[in-house]
Design an enzyme around this catalytic site. Sequence first.
Site, PDB file in Angstrom:
ATOM      1  N   HIS A  29     -10.422  -9.665   3.854  1.00 40.85           N
ATOM      2  CA  HIS A  29     -10.387  -8.220   2.647  1.00 40.85           C
ATOM      3  C   HIS A  29     -10.963  -8.835   1.429  1.00 40.85           C
ATOM      4  O   HIS A  29     -10.909  -8.288   0.475  1.00 40.85           O
ATOM      5  CB  HIS A  29      -9.398  -7.353   2.624  1.00 40.85           C
ATOM      6  CG  HIS A  29      -9.037  -6.590   3.837  1.00 40.85           C
ATOM      7  ND1 HIS A  29      -7.897  -6.030   4.129  1.00 40.85           N
ATOM      8  CD2 HIS A  29      -9.708  -6.419   5.085  1.00 40.85           C
ATOM      9  CE1 HIS A  29      -7.838  -5.427   5.418  1.00 40.85           C
ATOM     10  NE2 HIS A  29      -8.982  -5.719   5.954  1.00 40.85           N
ATOM     11  N   SER A  89       2.420  -6.712   7.810  1.00 41.21           N
ATOM     12  CA  SER A  89       1.291  -5.841   8.116  1.00 41.21           C
ATOM     13  C   SER A  89       1.542  -4.696   8.450  1.00 41.21           C
ATOM     14  O   SER A  89       2.359  -4.770   9.571  1.00 41.21           O
ATOM     15  CB  SER A  89       0.011  -6.439   8.740  1.00 41.21           C
ATOM     16  OG  SER A  89      -1.062  -5.643   9.019  1.00 41.21           O
ATOM     17  N   ASN A 142       8.638  -7.340  10.215  1.00 42.78           N
ATOM     18  CA  ASN A 142       8.406  -6.228   9.456  1.00 42.78           C
ATOM     19  C   ASN A 142       9.512  -5.471   9.334  1.00 42.78           C
ATOM     20  O   ASN A 142      10.374  -5.368  10.038  1.00 42.78           O
ATOM     21  CB  ASN A 142       7.038  -5.332   9.903  1.00 42.78           C
ATOM     22  CG  ASN A 142       6.786  -4.349   9.042  1.00 42.78           C
ATOM     23  OD1 ASN A 142       7.240  -3.667   8.404  1.00 42.78           O
ATOM     24  ND2 ASN A 142       5.297  -4.379   8.824  1.00 42.78           N
ATOM     25  N   PHE A 149       0.678  -1.332  -0.098  1.00 43.16           N
ATOM     26  CA  PHE A 149       0.004  -0.016  -0.007  1.00 43.16           C
ATOM     27  C   PHE A 149       1.000   1.244  -0.049  1.00 43.16           C
ATOM     28  O   PHE A 149       0.390   2.235  -0.634  1.00 43.16           O
ATOM     29  CB  PHE A 149      -0.874  -0.104   1.227  1.00 43.16           C
ATOM     30  CG  PHE A 149      -2.199   0.733   0.940  1.00 43.16           C
ATOM     31  CD1 PHE A 149      -3.248   0.148   0.375  1.00 43.16           C
ATOM     32  CD2 PHE A 149      -2.658   1.686   1.917  1.00 43.16           C
ATOM     33  CE1 PHE A 149      -4.162   0.760  -0.148  1.00 43.16           C
ATOM     34  CE2 PHE A 149      -3.704   2.445   1.704  1.00 43.16           C
ATOM     35  CZ  PHE A 149      -4.737   1.957   0.659  1.00 43.16           C
ATOM     36  N   ARG A 150       2.013   1.085   0.766  1.00 39.06           N
ATOM     37  CA  ARG A 150       2.896   2.250   0.906  1.00 39.06           C
ATOM     38  C   ARG A 150       3.908   2.640  -0.038  1.00 39.06           C
ATOM     39  O   ARG A 150       4.575   3.658  -0.169  1.00 39.06           O
ATOM     40  CB  ARG A 150       3.358   2.222   2.340  1.00 39.06           C
ATOM     41  CG  ARG A 150       2.298   2.454   3.318  1.00 39.06           C
ATOM     42  CD  ARG A 150       2.415   1.388   4.289  1.00 39.06           C
ATOM     43  NE  ARG A 150       1.336   1.518   5.389  1.00 39.06           N
ATOM     44  CZ  ARG A 150       1.291   2.355   6.506  1.00 39.06           C
ATOM     45  NH1 ARG A 150       2.218   3.150   6.850  1.00 39.06           N
ATOM     46  NH2 ARG A 150       0.185   2.416   7.044  1.00 39.06           N
ATOM     47  N   ILE A 153      -5.331  -9.705  -1.082  1.00 39.37           N
ATOM     48  CA  ILE A 153      -6.424 -10.142  -1.820  1.00 39.37           C
ATOM     49  C   ILE A 153      -5.962 -10.587  -3.078  1.00 39.37           C
ATOM     50  O   ILE A 153      -6.607 -10.882  -4.032  1.00 39.37           O
ATOM     51  CB  ILE A 153      -7.181  -8.820  -2.103  1.00 39.37           C
ATOM     52  CG1 ILE A 153      -6.117  -7.674  -2.606  1.00 39.37           C
ATOM     53  CG2 ILE A 153      -7.918  -8.094  -1.121  1.00 39.37           C
ATOM     54  CD1 ILE A 153      -6.758  -6.513  -3.445  1.00 39.37           C
ATOM     55  N   ASP A 154      -4.662 -11.134  -2.967  1.00 42.72           N
ATOM     56  CA  ASP A 154      -4.122 -11.667  -4.095  1.00 42.72           C
ATOM     57  C   ASP A 154      -3.900 -13.005  -4.511  1.00 42.72           C
ATOM     58  O   ASP A 154      -3.470 -13.520  -5.494  1.00 42.72           O
ATOM     59  CB  ASP A 154      -2.595 -11.009  -4.135  1.00 42.72           C
ATOM     60  CG  ASP A 154      -1.737 -11.393  -2.741  1.00 42.72           C
ATOM     61  OD1 ASP A 154      -2.159 -12.638  -2.366  1.00 42.72           O
ATOM     62  OD2 ASP A 154      -1.040 -10.714  -2.522  1.00 42.72           O
TER      63      ASP A 154
HETATM   64  P1  NAD Z   1       0.420  -2.066   3.894  1.00 43.76           P
HETATM   65  O1  NAD Z   1       0.902  -1.617   2.673  1.00 43.76           O
HETATM   66  O2  NAD Z   1       0.001  -0.829   4.786  1.00 43.76           O
HETATM   67  O3  NAD Z   1       1.935  -2.376   4.747  1.00 43.76           O
HETATM   68  C1  NAD Z   1       2.597  -3.082   4.501  1.00 43.76           C
HETATM   69  C2  NAD Z   1       3.546  -3.598   5.439  1.00 43.76           C
HETATM   70  O4  NAD Z   1       4.774  -4.507   5.007  1.00 43.76           O
HETATM   71  C3  NAD Z   1       4.414  -2.256   5.842  1.00 43.76           C
HETATM   72  O5  NAD Z   1       4.546  -1.994   7.124  1.00 43.76           O
HETATM   73  C4  NAD Z   1       5.868  -2.703   5.323  1.00 43.76           C
HETATM   74  O6  NAD Z   1       7.108  -2.135   6.207  1.00 43.76           O
HETATM   75  C5  NAD Z   1       6.094  -3.976   5.327  1.00 43.76           C
HETATM   76  N1  NAD Z   1       6.777  -4.685   4.245  1.00 43.76           N
HETATM   77  C6  NAD Z   1       6.685  -4.624   3.213  1.00 43.76           C
HETATM   78  N2  NAD Z   1       7.541  -5.594   2.264  1.00 43.76           N
HETATM   79  C7  NAD Z   1       8.166  -6.062   3.291  1.00 43.76           C
HETATM   80  C8  NAD Z   1       9.155  -7.288   3.257  1.00 43.76           C
HETATM   81  N3  NAD Z   1       9.455  -7.904   2.140  1.00 43.76           N
HETATM   82  N4  NAD Z   1       9.474  -7.707   4.558  1.00 43.76           N
HETATM   83  C9  NAD Z   1       8.849  -7.194   5.727  1.00 43.76           C
HETATM   84  N5  NAD Z   1       8.008  -6.231   5.694  1.00 43.76           N
HETATM   85  C10 NAD Z   1       7.559  -5.477   4.678  1.00 43.76           C
HETATM   86  O7  NAD Z   1      -0.275  -3.230   4.048  1.00 43.76           O
HETATM   87  P2  NAD Z   1      -1.455  -3.760   5.051  1.00 43.76           P
HETATM   88  O8  NAD Z   1      -0.997  -3.205   6.462  1.00 43.76           O
HETATM   89  O9  NAD Z   1      -1.471  -5.130   4.543  1.00 43.76           O
HETATM   90  O10 NAD Z   1      -2.506  -2.881   4.899  1.00 43.76           O
HETATM   91  C11 NAD Z   1      -2.916  -2.382   3.438  1.00 43.76           C
HETATM   92  C12 NAD Z   1      -4.365  -3.081   2.904  1.00 43.76           C
HETATM   93  O11 NAD Z   1      -4.305  -2.964   1.425  1.00 43.76           O
HETATM   94  C13 NAD Z   1      -4.618  -4.475   2.979  1.00 43.76           C
HETATM   95  O12 NAD Z   1      -5.592  -4.437   3.922  1.00 43.76           O
HETATM   96  C14 NAD Z   1      -5.036  -5.069   1.994  1.00 43.76           C
HETATM   97  O13 NAD Z   1      -6.266  -5.363   1.896  1.00 43.76           O
HETATM   98  C15 NAD Z   1      -4.533  -4.064   0.715  1.00 43.76           C
HETATM   99  N6  NAD Z   1      -3.538  -4.353  -0.051  1.00 43.76           N
HETATM  100  C16 NAD Z   1      -3.307  -5.751  -0.551  1.00 43.76           C
HETATM  101  C17 NAD Z   1      -2.460  -6.300  -1.341  1.00 43.76           C
HETATM  102  C18 NAD Z   1      -1.981  -7.615  -1.819  1.00 43.76           C
HETATM  103  O14 NAD Z   1      -3.305  -8.503  -1.941  1.00 43.76           O
HETATM  104  N7  NAD Z   1      -0.958  -8.043  -2.112  1.00 43.76           N
HETATM  105  C19 NAD Z   1      -1.227  -5.239  -1.588  1.00 43.76           C
HETATM  106  C20 NAD Z   1      -1.581  -3.771  -1.369  1.00 43.76           C
HETATM  107  C21 NAD Z   1      -2.612  -3.650  -0.597  1.00 43.76           C
END
Ligand code: NAD
Length: 262
Positions: A124, A199, A224, A38-39, A106-107
């Site tokens: 989700h 997360s 994380n 997401f970020r 959601i992937d």
């Molecule tokens: P987020 O994007 O808010 O946070 C991701 C977290 O993972 C961050 O804190 C980051 O520091 C950490 N991170 C990223 N890559 C990493 C790695 N390789 N090793 C360790 N840490 C790592 O995601 P969220 O908390 O899941 O919330 C965002 C919402 O957006 C979710 O609820 C989801 O529904 C949705 N989303 C889903 C996907 C997907 O399905 N892959 C992708 C993006 C967003």
Amino acid sequence: MTELSDAQRELARLFADSHDGIALTGAGISTESGIPDFRSPGGLWTRNKPIPFDAFCASAEARAESWRRRLAMEDVFAAARPSTGHKALTALTQAGVLRGVITQNIDNLHQDAGLVPARLIEIHGNTRYATCIDCGLYHSIDSVAESFAQSGGQAPECLSCRGRVKTATISFGQAMPEHAMTLAVQWAQAADLFLCLGSSLTVYPAANLPLIAARSGATLVIINREETPLDGYADLVVRAEIGEVLAPFVDTGPDLLRSGNP
Ligand code: NAD
Ligand code: ZN
């Protein structure tokens, strides 16, 4: 915070002692699969303000825009393969260490990594297929993509009732899936070990689950690459890449695990 090798030794010890562990996964477990979280700066997810559920329901333009964004991501989703983290969690579940995985993602990558439906709670939803929000009919992404292209980018209509078709995900403002949330809380309450992986622990109600688990007596572990708001509640915080941390556990069989060596 703990050094990586110390953390892996500690994890091996916790895994050896656990029979009812739960993993909560967020977007970070899929970044190593090529799906931006997401970020991540400039990522497709951050460039656009999310379309809330009410707007999606009310406006054909919002639905068309939502599908334009989703279909622009299709190549990324279609090419994604399970990461080391996904594989390790499947192995740990098969070894009887984890009861299962609760995912915010959601992937569909936990399923692709071989986790069976009874061991996975998607809170989700899932973006790899769509449903009609009026009659519930399943639609494949391919069928939506075809109608989207043929109509020159109009919101797709249900093949049966001409209703509104949406990815099978939970949007902002949409009710959480009741059964999935109830089960997730039950799993958290019963957990002896609760792992949070990738997360940001800022999206509620998902972020309540680790606290429910900790309050019910689970050992709380947060893996994380960045700090999270719940680090202070954790018994073990591992600030590192998920794949690196879990690599030793991908081939975890019950025997290897019980020996306590990663
Ligand atoms: P987020 O994007 O808010 O946070 C991701 C977290 O993972 C961050 O804190 C980051 O520091 C950490 N991170 C990223 N890559 C990493 C790695 N390789 N090793 C360790 N840490 C790592 O995601 P969220 O908390 O899941 O919330 C965002 C919402 O957006 C979710 O609820 C989801 O529904 C949705 N989303 C889903 C996907 C997907 O399905 N892959 C992708 C993006 C967003
Ligand atoms: Zn319909």
